[in-house]
Design a protein around this motif. Sequence first.
Motif, PDB file in Angstrom:
ATOM      1  N   LEU A   6       0.853  -1.199   0.000  1.00 36.01           N
ATOM      2  CA  LEU A   6       0.000   0.000   0.000  1.00 36.01           C
ATOM      3  C   LEU A   6       0.883   1.241   0.000  1.00 36.01           C
ATOM      4  N   GLY A   7       0.771   2.054  -1.049  1.00 32.18           N
ATOM      5  CA  GLY A   7       1.570   3.280  -1.152  1.00 32.18           C
ATOM      6  C   GLY A   7       2.766   3.086  -2.062  1.00 32.18           C
ATOM      7  N   GLY A   8       2.927   4.039  -2.982  1.00 32.21           N
ATOM      8  CA  GLY A   8       4.021   3.938  -3.966  1.00 32.21           C
ATOM      9  C   GLY A   8       5.020   5.071  -3.839  1.00 32.21           C
ATOM     10  N   LEU A  10       8.792   6.146  -1.849  1.00 28.81           N
ATOM     11  CA  LEU A  10      10.075   5.432  -1.869  1.00 28.81           C
ATOM     12  C   LEU A  10       9.986   4.100  -1.117  1.00 28.81           C
ATOM     13  N   ALA A  11       9.229   4.065  -0.023  1.00 30.59           N
ATOM     14  CA  ALA A  11       9.129   2.827   0.752  1.00 30.59           C
ATOM     15  C   ALA A  11       8.490   1.734  -0.112  1.00 30.59           C
ATOM     16  N   GLY A  12       7.358   2.058  -0.740  1.00 28.60           N
ATOM     17  CA  GLY A  12       6.664   1.070  -1.572  1.00 28.60           C
ATOM     18  C   GLY A  12       7.508   0.649  -2.760  1.00 28.60           C
ATOM     19  N   LYS A  31      -2.277   5.940  -4.555  1.00 30.27           N
ATOM     20  CA  LYS A  31      -3.489   6.757  -4.788  1.00 30.27           C
ATOM     21  C   LYS A  31      -3.297   7.825  -5.869  1.00 30.27           C
ATOM     22  N   ASN A  32      -2.093   8.335  -6.020  1.00 29.56           N
ATOM     23  CA  ASN A  32      -1.867   9.395  -7.010  1.00 29.56           C
ATOM     24  C   ASN A  32      -1.659   8.802  -8.407  1.00 29.56           C
ATOM     25  N   PRO A  33      -1.803   9.630  -9.435  1.00 30.22           N
ATOM     26  CA  PRO A  33      -1.550   9.125 -10.798  1.00 30.22           C
ATOM     27  C   PRO A  33      -0.072   8.764 -11.012  1.00 30.22           C
ATOM     28  N   HIS A  55      15.576  17.645  -1.338  1.00 30.03           N
ATOM     29  CA  HIS A  55      16.092  16.307  -0.996  1.00 30.03           C
ATOM     30  C   HIS A  55      17.506  16.141  -1.523  1.00 30.03           C
ATOM     31  N   ILE A  56      18.405  15.722  -0.658  1.00 29.41           N
ATOM     32  CA  ILE A  56      19.748  15.354  -1.099  1.00 29.41           C
ATOM     33  C   ILE A  56      20.011  13.909  -0.688  1.00 29.41           C
ATOM     34  N   ILE A  57      20.947  13.292  -1.391  1.00 30.89           N
ATOM     35  CA  ILE A  57      21.236  11.879  -1.101  1.00 30.89           C
ATOM     36  C   ILE A  57      22.507  11.818  -0.262  1.00 30.89           C
ATOM     37  N   GLU A 227      -6.763   4.565  -4.677  1.00 29.18           N
ATOM     38  CA  GLU A 227      -6.705   5.004  -3.281  1.00 29.18           C
ATOM     39  C   GLU A 227      -7.276   3.907  -2.385  1.00 29.18           C
ATOM     40  N   VAL A 228      -6.473   3.418  -1.485  1.00 24.26           N
ATOM     41  CA  VAL A 228      -6.931   2.366  -0.575  1.00 24.26           C
ATOM     42  C   VAL A 228      -7.950   2.977   0.376  1.00 24.26           C
ATOM     43  N   LYS A 229      -9.197   2.472   0.300  1.00 21.20           N
ATOM     44  CA  LYS A 229     -10.246   3.044   1.161  1.00 21.20           C
ATOM     45  C   LYS A 229     -10.781   2.037   2.155  1.00 21.20           C
ATOM     46  N   SER A 254       2.070  -2.172   4.449  1.00 22.71           N
ATOM     47  CA  SER A 254       1.553  -0.814   4.288  1.00 22.71           C
ATOM     48  C   SER A 254       2.646   0.229   4.475  1.00 22.71           C
ATOM     49  N   THR A 255       2.714   1.151   3.532  1.00 27.04           N
ATOM     50  CA  THR A 255       3.633   2.297   3.663  1.00 27.04           C
ATOM     51  C   THR A 255       2.823   3.595   3.719  1.00 27.04           C
ATOM     52  N   ILE A 256       1.498   3.464   3.696  1.00 26.27           N
ATOM     53  CA  ILE A 256       0.678   4.687   3.718  1.00 26.27           C
ATOM     54  C   ILE A 256       0.638   5.209   5.160  1.00 26.27           C
TER      55      ILE A 256
HETATM   56  C1  LIG Z   1      10.923  18.560   3.562  1.00 29.79           C
HETATM   57  C2  LIG Z   1      11.557  17.209   3.492  1.00 29.79           C
HETATM   58  C3  LIG Z   1      12.885  17.106   3.136  1.00 29.79           C
HETATM   59  C4  LIG Z   1      13.509  15.872   3.097  1.00 29.79           C
HETATM   60  N1  LIG Z   1      14.808  15.809   2.733  1.00 29.79           N
HETATM   61  C5  LIG Z   1      15.426  14.621   2.684  1.00 29.79           C
HETATM   62  C6  LIG Z   1      16.798  14.560   2.278  1.00 29.79           C
HETATM   63  O1  LIG Z   1      17.426  15.573   1.978  1.00 29.79           O
HETATM   64  N2  LIG Z   1      17.385  13.343   2.235  1.00 29.79           N
HETATM   65  C7  LIG Z   1      16.715  12.186   2.593  1.00 29.79           C
HETATM   66  O2  LIG Z   1      17.317  11.105   2.559  1.00 29.79           O
HETATM   67  N3  LIG Z   1      15.408  12.227   2.966  1.00 29.79           N
HETATM   68  C8  LIG Z   1      14.755  13.401   3.008  1.00 29.79           C
HETATM   69  N4  LIG Z   1      13.424  13.457   3.365  1.00 29.79           N
HETATM   70  C9  LIG Z   1      12.728  12.204   3.715  1.00 29.79           C
HETATM   71  C10 LIG Z   1      12.120  11.473   2.498  1.00 29.79           C
HETATM   72  O3  LIG Z   1      11.207  12.313   1.854  1.00 29.79           O
HETATM   73  C11 LIG Z   1      11.407  10.212   2.984  1.00 29.79           C
HETATM   74  O4  LIG Z   1      12.321   9.362   3.644  1.00 29.79           O
HETATM   75  C12 LIG Z   1      10.742   9.387   1.892  1.00 29.79           C
HETATM   76  O5  LIG Z   1      10.200  10.157   0.879  1.00 29.79           O
HETATM   77  C13 LIG Z   1       9.639   8.551   2.550  1.00 29.79           C
HETATM   78  O6  LIG Z   1       9.045   7.703   1.615  1.00 29.79           O
HETATM   79  P1  LIG Z   1       7.708   6.929   1.999  1.00 29.79           P
HETATM   80  O7  LIG Z   1       7.374   6.056   0.866  1.00 29.79           O
HETATM   81  O8  LIG Z   1       7.855   6.316   3.336  1.00 29.79           O
HETATM   82  O9  LIG Z   1       6.592   8.059   2.215  1.00 29.79           O
HETATM   83  P2  LIG Z   1       5.800   8.960   1.158  1.00 29.79           P
HETATM   84  O10 LIG Z   1       6.744   9.577   0.196  1.00 29.79           O
HETATM   85  O11 LIG Z   1       4.948   9.868   1.974  1.00 29.79           O
HETATM   86  O12 LIG Z   1       4.913   7.927   0.361  1.00 29.79           O
HETATM   87  C14 LIG Z   1       3.671   7.433   0.802  1.00 29.79           C
HETATM   88  C15 LIG Z   1       2.846   7.129  -0.436  1.00 29.79           C
HETATM   89  O13 LIG Z   1       1.587   6.577  -0.039  1.00 29.79           O
HETATM   90  C16 LIG Z   1       0.588   7.129  -0.876  1.00 29.79           C
HETATM   91  N5  LIG Z   1      -0.721   7.002  -0.183  1.00 29.79           N
HETATM   92  C17 LIG Z   1      -1.140   7.701   0.893  1.00 29.79           C
HETATM   93  N6  LIG Z   1      -2.392   7.298   1.235  1.00 29.79           N
HETATM   94  C18 LIG Z   1      -2.760   6.327   0.362  1.00 29.79           C
HETATM   95  C19 LIG Z   1      -3.900   5.519   0.184  1.00 29.79           C
HETATM   96  N7  LIG Z   1      -4.963   5.624   1.000  1.00 29.79           N
HETATM   97  N8  LIG Z   1      -3.909   4.611  -0.834  1.00 29.79           N
HETATM   98  C20 LIG Z   1      -2.853   4.473  -1.664  1.00 29.79           C
HETATM   99  N9  LIG Z   1      -1.729   5.230  -1.555  1.00 29.79           N
HETATM  100  C21 LIG Z   1      -1.667   6.138  -0.557  1.00 29.79           C
HETATM  101  C22 LIG Z   1       1.041   8.556  -1.090  1.00 29.79           C
HETATM  102  O14 LIG Z   1       0.411   9.140  -2.214  1.00 29.79           O
HETATM  103  C23 LIG Z   1       2.544   8.364  -1.271  1.00 29.79           C
HETATM  104  O15 LIG Z   1       2.902   8.135  -2.610  1.00 29.79           O
HETATM  105  C24 LIG Z   1      12.770  14.692   3.427  1.00 29.79           C
HETATM  106  C25 LIG Z   1      11.418  14.794   3.763  1.00 29.79           C
HETATM  107  C26 LIG Z   1      10.810  16.034   3.806  1.00 29.79           C
HETATM  108  C27 LIG Z   1       9.364  16.151   4.173  1.00 29.79           C
END
Ligand SMILES: Cc1cc2nc3c(=O)[nH]c(=O)nc-3n(C[C@H](O)[C@H](O)[C@H](O)COP(=O)(O)OP(=O)(O)OC[C@H]3O[C@@H](n4cnc5c(N)ncnc54)[C@H](O)[C@@H]3O)c2cc1C
Length: 434
Positions: A6-8, A10-12, A31-33, A55-57, A227-229, A254-256
């Motif tokens: 669930l969720g695409g 970086l985690a997904g 959920k997003n396009p 974001h930097i790596i 969108e997972v509902k 789940s990553t949402i």
């Molecule tokens: C301001 C900021 C700066 C950052 N800078 C850095 C950096 O410099 N370097 C670094 O290493 N990290 C940085 N990070 C952290 C980085 O953004 C996160 O580690 C990473 O993007 C997390 O990925 P994620 O998949 O866990 O979460 P998200 O990116 O939040 O992904 C969650 C996904 O789930 C989807 N979703 C939500 N609800 C639903 C639903 N009901 N059904 C289906 N899909 C759903 C969302 O649309 C989204 O695509 C930063 C974060 C922020 C906020």
Amino acid sequence: MTIGILGGGLAGLSLGYFLKEKGYDFLILEKNPETGGLLKSVTVEGFTFDVGGSHIIFSKDKQILDFMVSLLGNNVVRNRRNTKIFYKGHYVKYPFENGLADLPKQDNFECLYYFIQNLIEKEKGRLKQPTNMRKWFYYTFGKGIAEKYLIPYNEKIWKFPLEKMSTVWVERIPQPPVEDIIKSSLGIPTEGYTHQLYFYYPKYGGIQALAEAFEKPIKDKICTSFEVKKIKNENEIWVVSNGKEELEFDRLISTIPLPELIKALEDVPKEVVEAVNGLRYNSLITVGIGLDNPKLNDFSWLYIPDRDVLTHRVSFPSNYSPYVAPPGKSSVLAEITYREGDEISRMKDKEVVERTVEDLNRVGIINSDEVILTTIYRFKYAYVIYDIEYRERLNVIEGYLRDIGIINTGRFGSWEYANMDTVVRMSTGIVDEV
Ligand SMILES: Cc1cc2nc3c(=O)[nH]c(=O)nc-3n(C[C@H](O)[C@H](O)[C@H](O)COP(=O)(O)OP(=O)(O)OC[C@H]3O[C@@H](n4cnc5c(N)ncnc54)[C@H](O)[C@@H]3O)c2cc1C
């Protein structure tokens, strides 16, 4: 076995990437396009902005860092950080405690004096262990550094009382040796936060290029605009619905964000719902600014503790890579946090953009006459707030998810301040367990 992710973000995507390597069958529901979550970059008239924040790596975890960089192939640049704190009109080297000599003399003196006085008190056993973030700043750095920078900046970014925040997050801040503070005050160069001193960034396409690199080999395993509902378990099978279509999985990861996951589940115990309702987070606005200026400055990014300036941090994407702005132009990305219902959340986009440009012009970071383009984006989930009760609440939620057999990961899926390296590392751990 079919695994539903669930969720695409970086985690997904990273989970999918590693599951494919191991030969598992899976489907990512986003959920997003588009996938990528916070790693979203938008290109407008040749300016590419990371609209989920700059974001930097970088990482202390060399294996994950090398892996992320290798995924980018030739599409990568390496930079040396040149970051400052913008303090009373002075550009102070980052981290603040390594840049004391850049401060006005009286401020420099107060930072050094209180740091040393604090150290003596600590040595004599006269200081109690800090129990919240505000106290931790005083305890670790003394009144000078705490009151001039750490407290105003952290109040600005968190929008939450620091005395109600736990020390979990700040304990990650490296504590500088006393020699470094004295050197810094005298102007002898020192570096802090060294694992971030050099960082990588995609040459083209902004940070989304990293998400795309993870996505490339698994494109056929992603279902966007889903969108997972509703989630239910029927005879050991997970049935996931977007309100129109139902999909079946043997396992769910789940990553949402946790509040979205719990909302979708049926018959959730009252204490779990209460725990989720108590979780706190910050939302984010980013304002991208394109400038008709071939070289605005040499900075990577700036922290702005000044309460009269709306944004707390501005970065300069065209200094990360020259290919994210048209030739002869510079770009700026301003970040503003808010919490649902507060004053900023009620500001109209136009107001936020105007205020940001005005503020940056007033303090001399940009010249508003050079602005040729602006963009604005909002992300609901940007920062987890580690309030004092957060761990207890999380234990209740995690216990429940463990009982029903859903694995949760990612920044908001696990409710941790997780950067990209941590998120990718978490994915490798989960794939080993499945
Ligand atoms: C301001 C900021 C700066 C950052 N800078 C850095 C950096 O410099 N370097 C670094 O290493 N990290 C940085 N990070 C952290 C980085 O953004 C996160 O580690 C990473 O993007 C997390 O990925 P994620 O998949 O866990 O979460 P998200 O990116 O939040 O992904 C969650 C996904 O789930 C989807 N979703 C939500 N609800 C639903 C639903 N009901 N059904 C289906 N899909 C759903 C969302 O649309 C989204 O695509 C930063 C974060 C922020 C906020």
